[in-house]
Design a protein around this motif. Structure first.
Motif, PDB file in Angstrom:
ATOM      1  N   ASP A  13      10.784   4.949 -10.862  1.00 15.95           N
ATOM      2  CA  ASP A  13       9.826   4.177 -10.395  1.00 15.95           C
ATOM      3  C   ASP A  13      10.599   2.784  -9.755  1.00 15.95           C
ATOM      4  OD1 ASP A  13       7.794   2.213 -10.187  1.00 15.95           O
ATOM      5  OD2 ASP A  13       6.697   3.036 -11.724  1.00 15.95           O
ATOM      6  N   GLY A  14      10.436   2.506  -8.466  1.00  7.31           N
ATOM      7  CA  GLY A  14      11.010   1.066  -8.079  1.00  7.31           C
ATOM      8  C   GLY A  14      10.089   0.420  -7.071  1.00  7.31           C
ATOM      9  N   ILE A  15      10.646  -0.694  -6.977  1.00  2.50           N
ATOM     10  CA  ILE A  15       9.952  -1.530  -5.823  1.00  2.50           C
ATOM     11  C   ILE A  15      10.871  -2.232  -4.910  1.00  2.50           C
ATOM     12  CG2 ILE A  15       7.812  -2.033  -7.200  1.00  2.50           C
ATOM     13  CD1 ILE A  15       9.072  -4.833  -7.660  1.00  2.50           C
ATOM     14  N   ALA A  16      10.612  -2.590  -4.043  1.00  6.18           N
ATOM     15  CA  ALA A  16      11.546  -3.419  -3.061  1.00  6.18           C
ATOM     16  C   ALA A  16      10.670  -4.591  -2.570  1.00  6.18           C
ATOM     17  CB  ALA A  16      11.924  -2.557  -2.000  1.00  6.18           C
ATOM     18  N   ARG A  17      11.306  -5.957  -2.526  1.00  3.75           N
ATOM     19  CA  ARG A  17      10.664  -7.197  -2.325  1.00  3.75           C
ATOM     20  C   ARG A  17      11.186  -7.865  -1.186  1.00  3.75           C
ATOM     21  NH1 ARG A  17       8.959 -10.892  -7.275  1.00  3.75           N
ATOM     22  NH2 ARG A  17       7.341  -9.066  -7.356  1.00  3.75           N
ATOM     23  N   THR A  56      15.353  -5.399  -5.376  1.00  6.45           N
ATOM     24  CA  THR A  56      14.542  -4.245  -5.984  1.00  6.45           C
ATOM     25  C   THR A  56      14.743  -4.493  -7.290  1.00  6.45           C
ATOM     26  OG1 THR A  56      16.918  -3.245  -6.170  1.00  6.45           O
ATOM     27  CG2 THR A  56      15.681  -2.742  -4.009  1.00  6.45           C
ATOM     28  N   ALA A  57      13.827  -3.482  -8.012  1.00  4.40           N
ATOM     29  CA  ALA A  57      13.774  -3.635  -9.317  1.00  4.40           C
ATOM     30  C   ALA A  57      13.148  -2.186  -9.618  1.00  4.40           C
ATOM     31  CB  ALA A  57      13.106  -4.685 -10.005  1.00  4.40           C
ATOM     32  N   GLY A  58      13.165  -1.787 -11.094  1.00  4.81           N
ATOM     33  CA  GLY A  58      12.829  -0.593 -11.391  1.00  4.81           C
ATOM     34  C   GLY A  58      13.581   0.116 -12.533  1.00  4.81           C
ATOM     35  N   TYR A  59      13.299   1.452 -12.578  1.00  4.88           N
ATOM     36  CA  TYR A  59      13.809   2.275 -13.717  1.00  4.88           C
ATOM     37  C   TYR A  59      14.207   3.620 -13.084  1.00  4.88           C
ATOM     38  CZ  TYR A  59       9.534   4.369 -15.005  1.00  4.88           C
ATOM     39  OH  TYR A  59       8.137   5.284 -14.697  1.00  4.88           O
ATOM     40  N   CYS A  60      14.961   4.355 -13.829  1.00  2.89           N
ATOM     41  CA  CYS A  60      15.307   5.819 -13.845  1.00  2.89           C
ATOM     42  C   CYS A  60      15.356   6.219 -15.306  1.00  2.89           C
ATOM     43  CB  CYS A  60      16.318   6.221 -12.907  1.00  2.89           C
ATOM     44  SG  CYS A  60      16.710   8.354 -12.772  1.00  2.89           S
ATOM     45  N   ALA A  62      17.682   7.411  -2.727  1.00  3.38           N
ATOM     46  CA  ALA A  62      17.758   7.032  -1.224  1.00  3.38           C
ATOM     47  C   ALA A  62      16.321   7.043  -0.285  1.00  3.38           C
ATOM     48  CB  ALA A  62      18.855   7.781  -0.245  1.00  3.38           C
ATOM     49  N   GLN A  63      15.862   8.134  -0.747  1.00 10.36           N
ATOM     50  CA  GLN A  63      14.241   8.435   0.048  1.00 10.36           C
ATOM     51  C   GLN A  63      13.475   7.465  -0.628  1.00 10.36           C
ATOM     52  OE1 GLN A  63      12.574  12.303  -0.408  1.00 10.36           O
ATOM     53  NE2 GLN A  63      11.938  12.189   1.592  1.00 10.36           N
ATOM     54  N   LEU A  64      13.478   7.547  -2.013  1.00 11.26           N
ATOM     55  CA  LEU A  64      12.357   6.274  -2.572  1.00 11.26           C
ATOM     56  C   LEU A  64      12.697   5.042  -2.167  1.00 11.26           C
ATOM     57  CD1 LEU A  64      12.526   7.985  -6.053  1.00 11.26           C
ATOM     58  CD2 LEU A  64      10.643   8.114  -4.434  1.00 11.26           C
ATOM     59  N   GLY A  65      14.252   4.573  -2.179  1.00 10.07           N
ATOM     60  CA  GLY A  65      14.398   3.187  -1.778  1.00 10.07           C
ATOM     61  C   GLY A  65      13.773   2.873  -0.325  1.00 10.07           C
ATOM     62  N   ALA A  66      14.259   3.972   0.420  1.00 12.28           N
ATOM     63  CA  ALA A  66      13.759   3.755   1.877  1.00 12.28           C
ATOM     64  C   ALA A  66      12.297   3.567   2.119  1.00 12.28           C
ATOM     65  CB  ALA A  66      14.146   4.968   2.722  1.00 12.28           C
ATOM     66  N   ARG A  67      11.387   4.161   1.563  1.00  6.98           N
ATOM     67  CA  ARG A  67      10.007   4.033   1.294  1.00  6.98           C
ATOM     68  C   ARG A  67       9.735   2.838   0.773  1.00  6.98           C
ATOM     69  NH1 ARG A  67       5.165   5.954   2.150  1.00  6.98           N
ATOM     70  NH2 ARG A  67       3.760   6.008   0.365  1.00  6.98           N
ATOM     71  N   ALA A  68       9.961   2.291  -0.265  1.00  5.51           N
ATOM     72  CA  ALA A  68       9.641   1.099  -0.789  1.00  5.51           C
ATOM     73  C   ALA A  68      10.166  -0.041  -0.075  1.00  5.51           C
ATOM     74  CB  ALA A  68      10.407   1.079  -2.137  1.00  5.51           C
ATOM     75  N   ALA A  69      11.038   0.204   0.454  1.00  7.63           N
ATOM     76  CA  ALA A  69      11.469  -1.087   1.710  1.00  7.63           C
ATOM     77  C   ALA A  69      10.720  -1.095   2.911  1.00  7.63           C
ATOM     78  CB  ALA A  69      12.973  -0.868   1.902  1.00  7.63           C
ATOM     79  N   ALA A 120       6.303  -9.882  -0.714  1.00  7.69           N
ATOM     80  CA  ALA A 120       5.490  -8.779  -0.357  1.00  7.69           C
ATOM     81  C   ALA A 120       6.347  -7.682  -1.112  1.00  7.69           C
ATOM     82  CB  ALA A 120       5.438  -8.474   0.917  1.00  7.69           C
ATOM     83  N   ASP A 121       5.559  -6.649  -1.916  1.00 10.82           N
ATOM     84  CA  ASP A 121       6.296  -5.515  -2.521  1.00 10.82           C
ATOM     85  C   ASP A 121       5.888  -4.144  -2.067  1.00 10.82           C
ATOM     86  OD1 ASP A 121       7.483  -7.438  -4.348  1.00 10.82           O
ATOM     87  OD2 ASP A 121       5.887  -7.108  -5.807  1.00 10.82           O
ATOM     88  N   GLY A 122       6.876  -3.328  -1.883  1.00 13.05           N
ATOM     89  CA  GLY A 122       6.694  -2.089  -1.854  1.00 13.05           C
ATOM     90  C   GLY A 122       7.035  -0.982  -2.675  1.00 13.05           C
ATOM     91  N   VAL A 123       6.216  -0.056  -3.195  1.00 17.14           N
ATOM     92  CA  VAL A 123       6.806   0.882  -4.338  1.00 17.14           C
ATOM     93  C   VAL A 123       6.967   2.479  -3.764  1.00 17.14           C
ATOM     94  CG1 VAL A 123       4.347   1.459  -4.643  1.00 17.14           C
ATOM     95  CG2 VAL A 123       5.927   1.432  -6.751  1.00 17.14           C
ATOM     96  N   ALA A 124       7.686   2.992  -4.571  1.00 20.47           N
ATOM     97  CA  ALA A 124       8.074   4.577  -4.626  1.00 20.47           C
ATOM     98  C   ALA A 124       8.166   4.865  -6.001  1.00 20.47           C
ATOM     99  CB  ALA A 124       9.235   4.610  -3.545  1.00 20.47           C
ATOM    100  N   ARG A 125       7.519   5.850  -6.121  1.00 23.62           N
ATOM    101  CA  ARG A 125       7.727   6.620  -7.490  1.00 23.62           C
ATOM    102  C   ARG A 125       7.829   8.033  -7.527  1.00 23.62           C
ATOM    103  NH1 ARG A 125       2.625   3.401  -8.332  1.00 23.62           N
ATOM    104  NH2 ARG A 125       3.273   1.647  -9.422  1.00 23.62           N
TER     105      ARG A 125
END
Length: 467
Positions: free
Chosen positions: A176-180, A145-149, A201-208, A184-189
């Motif tokens: 704003d974060g991605i999971a890889r 994962t990578a991103g910022y708060c 947690a909700q954002l991380g689950a969505r990106a994954a 393949a990347d997924g994003v949630a913002r």
């Protein structure tokens, strides 16, 4: 009276003392505090914070206009600011387009009161942001994962020699974060006026979930595809419409597609700029612009008909209109731009993240209605080819899928598109709008956009972006 308003009032006094009563001046004083927690390789690697108080002066004397700024706010620093700005004005060219100063006016009745913002967000420490990063990383279930708060706090005041004086404060948070997974990347913002509304947690689950669904992508040939755009992709449409389409300077110079009073969009489309917040979501910005004009809600498109464009005092004078409260430090050069666009959702708008699955919840009914088309998560690297028709080229990002007979059948590699945004939203082209909006941060600035998912009849795919 806030400290910022006292500084602004003092600069106005100095202008009268040094330049005389005939000079016109406006002063904006801002205290900006921004903090950022950045993570990569599933670990926090940077905590940064900055706090700056800046003073901007715009001075019009003897028909000439110039500006100056300083971060030195003691007595000597403010006097030096006025002296050098006045000296610069004397050697500047005549400003025939000077629109005069904003007259005295109170803030809009719906403006938040001074101090009516979330103190926790304004004063958030690194531990509060780190907790959301930890939740994001844990929810990704071992994916990289990578991103910022980030959190932002602004306290500002404005005063001019015509007697206008206003002040306000605001706070904002965003993640704003991605999971890889295997490339393949997924994003949630998400953007919000309260850090407590950011659920890592909700954002991380969505990106994954999106990253896991985007593996082994196929390539598709260029063509005209029916599409479902998720909110992150719709945000790019709103950002470009604000920058180029509803820009009052571009409109006055006939470089915008906007034609007031004309049905340019599908009847289902309503676009509103809401700088004061709406439906329980507080404002992210100040209740006045950089010329001291009070901000208010502005309907740009209603039921598909273009109703307005955004103006500062200069573009309004050129157009024979009134300022809509969209002046900024660069609006005389680049034009006034809306920073809080909302594309009205089909249901009651919310600041939902769009769920935790690989498809935004409000997009699922749209996917079910597609015989053959694409589900697109995100657009990036978009560049305008023709401002007048707002033809944009760019790439997809963070997940594309092929839809057949209402079902997602495979992931698709990233694609290049070339598309007129107004044409894509034109009459008969919008087949569905999601039931909820997602509040999303701007890529590089502090604007934010409330975007639902969109089902569009066509989107021009012009190539692949392999590699």
């Amino acid at each position: 009276m806030s400290a910022e308003l006292r500084v602004a009032a003092r600069v106005v006094e100095l202008v009268r003392e040094l330049a005389g009563s005939s000079a016109e001046a406006e002063v904006m004083v801002r205290h900006d505090a921004e903090a950022l927690t950045r993570f990569a390789n599933s670990s926090i690697h940077q905590n940064v914070a900055s706090a700056t108080t800046g003073v901007r002066l715009r001075l019009h004397a003897e028909g000439r206009t110039t500006g100056g700024s300083t971060t030195v706010v003691d007595a000597d620093g403010l006097r030096a600011l006025v002296e050098r700005t006045l000296a610069a004005a004397r050697v500047s060219p005549v400003d025939a387009a000077w629109p005069g100063l904003a007259p005295p006016a109170g803030l809009h009745p719906s403006s938040p009161e001074v101090g009516s913002f979330d103190e926790m967000t304004a004063r958030a420490d690194p531990a509060l942001r780190a907790a959301r990063v930890r939740d994001f990383v844990d929810a990704a279930g071992g994916l990289e994962t990578a991103g910022y708060c980030r959190t932002v706090y602004v306290s500002a005041a404005f005063a001019n020699t015509a007697g206008q004086a206003v002040e306000g404060r605001s706070a904002e948070a965003a993640m704003d974060g991605i999971a890889r997974l295997d490339g393949a990347d997924g994003v949630a913002r998400l953007a919000a006026s309260r850090l407590s509304a950011i659920d890592g947690a909700q954002l991380g689950a969505r990106a994954a979930a999106k990253a896991r669904a985007a593996g082994t992508p196929a390539e598709l040939p260029p063509g005209h595809y029916e599409v479902v755009l998720e909110p992150d992709a719709v945000k790019d449409l709103l950002e470009n419409l604000a920058t180029f389409g509803f820009n009052g300077k571009s409109w006055a110079q006939r470089q915008s597609f906007a034609e007031l009073g004309k049905q340019q969009f599908d009847p289902s489309v309503t676009i509103v700029d809401e700088p004061l917040g709406s439906r329980g979501e507080p404002a992210a910005g100040l209740p006045f612009d950089d010329e001291g004009t009070p901000r208010r809600s502005l309907v740009l498109v209603r039921d598909g008909v273009t109703r307005a464009v955004t103006h500062d005092r200069t573009s309004a004078a050129q157009a024979g209109a009134e300022s809509t409260g969209h002046a900024s430090p660069y609006s005389r050069s680049w034009g006034p731009q809306a920073g809080n666009l909302r594309l009205e959702a089909a249901g009651l708008p919310s600041s939902s993240t769009g769920g935790t699955g690989s498809v935004a919840e409000s997009a699922r009914p749209m996917v079910a209605r597609v015989a053959r088309g694409l589900l697109i998560t995100d657009l990036w690297y978009t560049r305008v080819l023709d401002p007048k028709s707002l033809v944009v080229t760019g790439l997809t990002r963070n997940g594309v899928w092929l839809i057949e007979d209402g079902e997602i059948v495979s992931a698709v590699g990233n694609l290049r598109f070339t598309q007129s945004y107004p044409q894509a939203l034109g009459p008969g082209r919008v087949l569905g709008i999601g039931a909820e909006s997602v509040l999303l941060p701007e890529s590089w600035g502090r604007a934010r956009y409330a975007a639902p998912a969109l089902h569009l009849a066509g989107w021009n795919i012009t190539g692949n972006a392999s590699g």
